[in-house]
Design a protein around this motif. Sequence first.
Motif, PDB file in Angstrom:
ATOM      1  N   GLY A 415      32.585 -39.628  27.199  1.00 43.90           N
ATOM      2  CA  GLY A 415      32.647 -38.108  26.720  1.00 43.90           C
ATOM      3  C   GLY A 415      33.247 -38.177  25.309  1.00 43.90           C
ATOM      4  O   GLY A 415      32.948 -38.574  24.710  1.00 43.90           O
ATOM      5  N   LEU A 416      34.203 -36.710  24.563  1.00 44.17           N
ATOM      6  CA  LEU A 416      34.701 -36.447  24.246  1.00 44.17           C
ATOM      7  C   LEU A 416      35.935 -36.873  23.953  1.00 44.17           C
ATOM      8  O   LEU A 416      36.806 -37.344  24.738  1.00 44.17           O
ATOM      9  CB  LEU A 416      34.672 -34.929  23.999  1.00 44.17           C
ATOM     10  CG  LEU A 416      33.528 -34.278  23.521  1.00 44.17           C
ATOM     11  CD1 LEU A 416      33.908 -32.953  24.033  1.00 44.17           C
ATOM     12  CD2 LEU A 416      32.361 -34.299  22.746  1.00 44.17           C
ATOM     13  N   SER A 417      35.857 -37.309  22.266  1.00 44.13           N
ATOM     14  CA  SER A 417      37.308 -37.716  22.299  1.00 44.13           C
ATOM     15  C   SER A 417      37.706 -37.679  20.787  1.00 44.13           C
ATOM     16  O   SER A 417      36.505 -37.594  19.645  1.00 44.13           O
ATOM     17  CB  SER A 417      37.657 -39.433  22.802  1.00 44.13           C
ATOM     18  OG  SER A 417      38.633 -39.797  22.551  1.00 44.13           O
ATOM     19  N   ARG A 418      38.592 -38.140  20.170  1.00 45.58           N
ATOM     20  CA  ARG A 418      39.058 -37.808  18.771  1.00 45.58           C
ATOM     21  C   ARG A 418      39.211 -39.215  17.309  1.00 45.58           C
ATOM     22  O   ARG A 418      37.798 -39.422  16.323  1.00 45.58           O
ATOM     23  CB  ARG A 418      40.688 -37.104  18.530  1.00 45.58           C
ATOM     24  CG  ARG A 418      40.850 -35.870  18.474  1.00 45.58           C
ATOM     25  CD  ARG A 418      42.474 -35.983  18.213  1.00 45.58           C
ATOM     26  NE  ARG A 418      42.860 -34.615  18.384  1.00 45.58           N
ATOM     27  CZ  ARG A 418      43.740 -33.949  19.371  1.00 45.58           C
ATOM     28  NH1 ARG A 418      43.726 -34.904  20.457  1.00 45.58           N
ATOM     29  NH2 ARG A 418      44.160 -32.754  20.169  1.00 45.58           N
ATOM     30  N   GLN A 419      38.617 -40.106  18.373  1.00 44.36           N
ATOM     31  CA  GLN A 419      39.025 -40.885  17.719  1.00 44.36           C
ATOM     32  C   GLN A 419      38.594 -42.620  18.846  1.00 44.36           C
ATOM     33  O   GLN A 419      38.457 -42.495  19.657  1.00 44.36           O
ATOM     34  CB  GLN A 419      40.426 -42.075  16.688  1.00 44.36           C
ATOM     35  CG  GLN A 419      40.998 -41.147  16.464  1.00 44.36           C
ATOM     36  CD  GLN A 419      40.576 -40.928  15.649  1.00 44.36           C
ATOM     37  OE1 GLN A 419      40.177 -42.159  14.828  1.00 44.36           O
ATOM     38  NE2 GLN A 419      40.283 -39.761  14.048  1.00 44.36           N
ATOM     39  N   LEU A 420      37.919 -43.471  17.880  1.00 44.56           N
ATOM     40  CA  LEU A 420      37.263 -44.108  19.090  1.00 44.56           C
ATOM     41  C   LEU A 420      38.274 -45.638  18.500  1.00 44.56           C
ATOM     42  O   LEU A 420      39.195 -45.633  17.174  1.00 44.56           O
ATOM     43  CB  LEU A 420      36.076 -45.145  18.260  1.00 44.56           C
ATOM     44  CG  LEU A 420      34.722 -44.293  18.365  1.00 44.56           C
ATOM     45  CD1 LEU A 420      33.927 -44.719  16.949  1.00 44.56           C
ATOM     46  CD2 LEU A 420      34.562 -44.124  20.261  1.00 44.56           C
ATOM     47  N   ASN A 421      38.290 -46.967  19.545  1.00 49.79           N
ATOM     48  CA  ASN A 421      39.479 -47.954  19.570  1.00 49.79           C
ATOM     49  C   ASN A 421      38.516 -49.122  20.091  1.00 49.79           C
ATOM     50  O   ASN A 421      36.735 -48.819  20.436  1.00 49.79           O
ATOM     51  CB  ASN A 421      40.206 -47.806  19.772  1.00 49.79           C
ATOM     52  CG  ASN A 421      40.272 -47.775  21.883  1.00 49.79           C
ATOM     53  OD1 ASN A 421      39.285 -48.200  22.180  1.00 49.79           O
ATOM     54  ND2 ASN A 421      41.322 -47.183  22.144  1.00 49.79           N
TER      55      ASN A 421
END
Length: 947
Positions: A415-421
Amino acid sequence: MEKKPQTILFLLLVFSFGAAQNSTARKVEEFHVGVILDLGSLVGKVSRTSISLAVEDFYSVHQNYRTKLAIHIKDSMGNEVQAASAAIDLLENYKVQAIIGPQKSSEATFISKLGSIKQVPIISFTATSPALTHDSFPYFVRATLNDSVQVNGIVSLIKAYGWREVVLVYDDTEYGRGILPHLVNALQQIDAHVPYRSAIPLSATSENIMQELYKLMAMQTRVFIVHMSSTRASLIFTKAKEAGMMDKGFVWIVTDGVANIVDSLNLSVIEAMNGVIGTRFYVPRLQEHDTSFLIRWNRMYRQFNPNELPLDKPSIFGLWAYDTVWALSQAAEKVGVSRNKNKRLQSSKNSTSLDLLAVSTDGPELLKEILHNKFRGLSGNFDLTDRQLPVYALQIINVVGRSWKHIGFWTLKNGLSRQLNQNGLKITGPASMLELNPVIWPGESTEIPRGWEIPASGDKLKVGVPTSAYPEFVQTSKDPVTNATRVVGLSIDIFEEVVKRLPFALSYEYQAFDTIDATSSTSYNDFVHQVYLQRYDIAIGDITIIYSRTPYVDFTIPYTESGVGMIVPVKETVKKNIWIFSKPLSKGMWFGSIMFTMYTTIVVWILEHLNGNTHLHGPFSLRQLEILMSFSIFEEKEKLKCILSRLVLLVWMFVFLVLASSYTASLASMLTVQQLSPMFTDIRELQKQGGYVGFHRGSYIEGLLVDIGFDRSKIRSYAPDEFRIALSNGGEHGGVAALVLDVPYIKLFLAKYCRGYTMVGPIYKSAGFAFALPKRSPLLAEISRAIINITGGDTIIQIEKKWIDQNDCQNEEKIDGSDSAITFDSFGGLFLLTGFVTTCSIPVALLMNHYKKDQQKVLTKQDEPNNQRYAQKGENSHIQDGNEGNEENGDCGDIDNQGRILVPHSPNRNGDLLGDCTQNNRVTATTHFGSDFIHMEGEASMSQSCS
């Protein structure tokens, strides 16, 4: 020595000739590939540059390849017919083995069908329509992503920000319409409504677009999803800014078709799009070692487009075009160039030019190699195994100033999130707007838009009001001068109070619901149905929330009490019950009281028995039980001797006194209350006895009574002013035994006629009165929130006092027929006190008794030497007799009863005073001085103590 230069020259000639022969032997064969682009569009210009640069870069790295792509570029000019003609030309005249493009989904439909017939792979990095599937077009390969992939990302944004209505603005083309079924279905899953779809035809002029925008502006919905080509979207946003639709309160969401090339748009368009949010396919940023690629790409772009402004970097479409050429070049090398490249079909008299086109013999193998080719390209992982690129992540952007800023990411898994890792998305909870970076909305606002507004230029909100049989709730009339509808009542006051508490101004007008028979059984259902028919924007009044109405309208939360109850007469009766004396105390209380009484009795007996009470000495007998159970000894000799026993008894008597007082008060109250009781306490009982029951004419209660099991002949309808007469007459005289009404109506009746009637129930659960609005109305949440604010404070009480004249007698005669008995928990503290004192008295008594025995042993040891000395001499026989008397009477254990006194006569003589403890408390003492005896008698008091 002179022949040496000639020899060297000869060797050089031989070497040059050999090299020429090898070069001829390794001649590179051309692999013809067609490219169809709209060279007049920005995407076409970027793609042409990337394709040309990709061919140059690939073969500079792979110089030993036997094949080389020969690119033939055709301009479709944005026209489907021109694109089809270009495809036929490429197949017929250039004998291409593959076609890159076309650019539009509508163009790709015909060309992909043609490629499937001629077995020529069609690879497009811009055709994103979901209608293009490999089932329909087996030789079509999508070197991009399907438009439906971004649908869930967009819907997640809608859900996160809590918007309930969305307007779709799209091109009236195959590309624009292709996403609609997927988008609408996804919105329905989150209960979001699409009230309008704005299809912009390709022939629409600027005036047509302005008219459509004004139409959108007149609606309540303020959330728009734009799915258009970059050219059409640029015109839409430019005109939207002129119309004032890029101000505060509006929400614009663009799909990847525009979001992917925001960097390449004109600055005036970007400024008009300020506040827009969009979803684009995420591509990792180019690394520093790719700086040379950007330099070379910009140099080539300027060569192809000398009159265009330079671009900083290619768009995602340019990167996909670059990687597509690399994938096709590798597949071509593995397939090679066949001598019999194409197999021409046999011609016939009726054959067309399409039928005469040759079928590629290397097409199936080439398609297989393209699908199996995987590598890390400039756009990321380039893998066409599923005939399209894999979905990695969508990036959410916000257009601000002359550029855009990052808001967050969306993936199918998390879903939604500020950043990727590296491990995926950093998720800390459910997807919500709080997990995204702040957005600058249109009008440079940081406040999240509600998603809807009441248009200032629109019509007033049409508020429907019924003709209620209860004027206390709703009463309508006509103004003789203005002919406007006047309304008063409890429901009206609540609605007007709700409007005051809304966070926005609401313009409305009342419209009376006129019907031939206002008391008909279907009048309120018809009234609510008018909202569904859009005659009213909202319906207010004494409208009950029932299930049969919910498919057509949405209800606010109720503003009155819920439930259905009965109004029944009360009768004066004296309940005859020989066991009524046991009712004031619960079973647990009776059991607990008896057990504590027995426990206290046993402890008192133990205490008195340990300390030598002669009345309780010896084995336990009925006489001892009688003494202990009475807790009062009338004869003086039968009084309790131990102070611990008296303490235990004192605490218990206090508990018993409180319990007896409570019992008396509860019994008196119970006898008084039972003098008034309802005629019926259960509607099932009334139904079994065949009694008559009444209801308000035109109410849904009739169907409820039938469902309960009442015969229709036993159900009678009345107007509100006939209720009292019907109850007074009773069922045997043309009336009813009980009335079944909504609780708010019952409260209104009892406020007027509280003497002789009471309410029983609620007997049935109902939701109460509420306002009705159209399905998915944006006003629903705001009005419900305002109702909660009103009902949770003093406002609702003041409104009810104004319209319902409540008095004390209503509460006095509200009887439920239940008896409230005193429970054991009510006296838990007192029982804990007496139990603690009683229990602690036993170990205290045992310790004190043990101490007394130890003292007696010490005194006994001190007396033994004197007793032996006088016994040996035989000088005093009556002393021995006295000792024997003591043994016969028992040892009391008191020093006063010992009677032994030591009287010194002279330094050389000792005198002992020996005493005898007798039953009559007399003490006889004898003093011995040498050989003489002096007899002394006296009285000594005897006392016994537990201590």
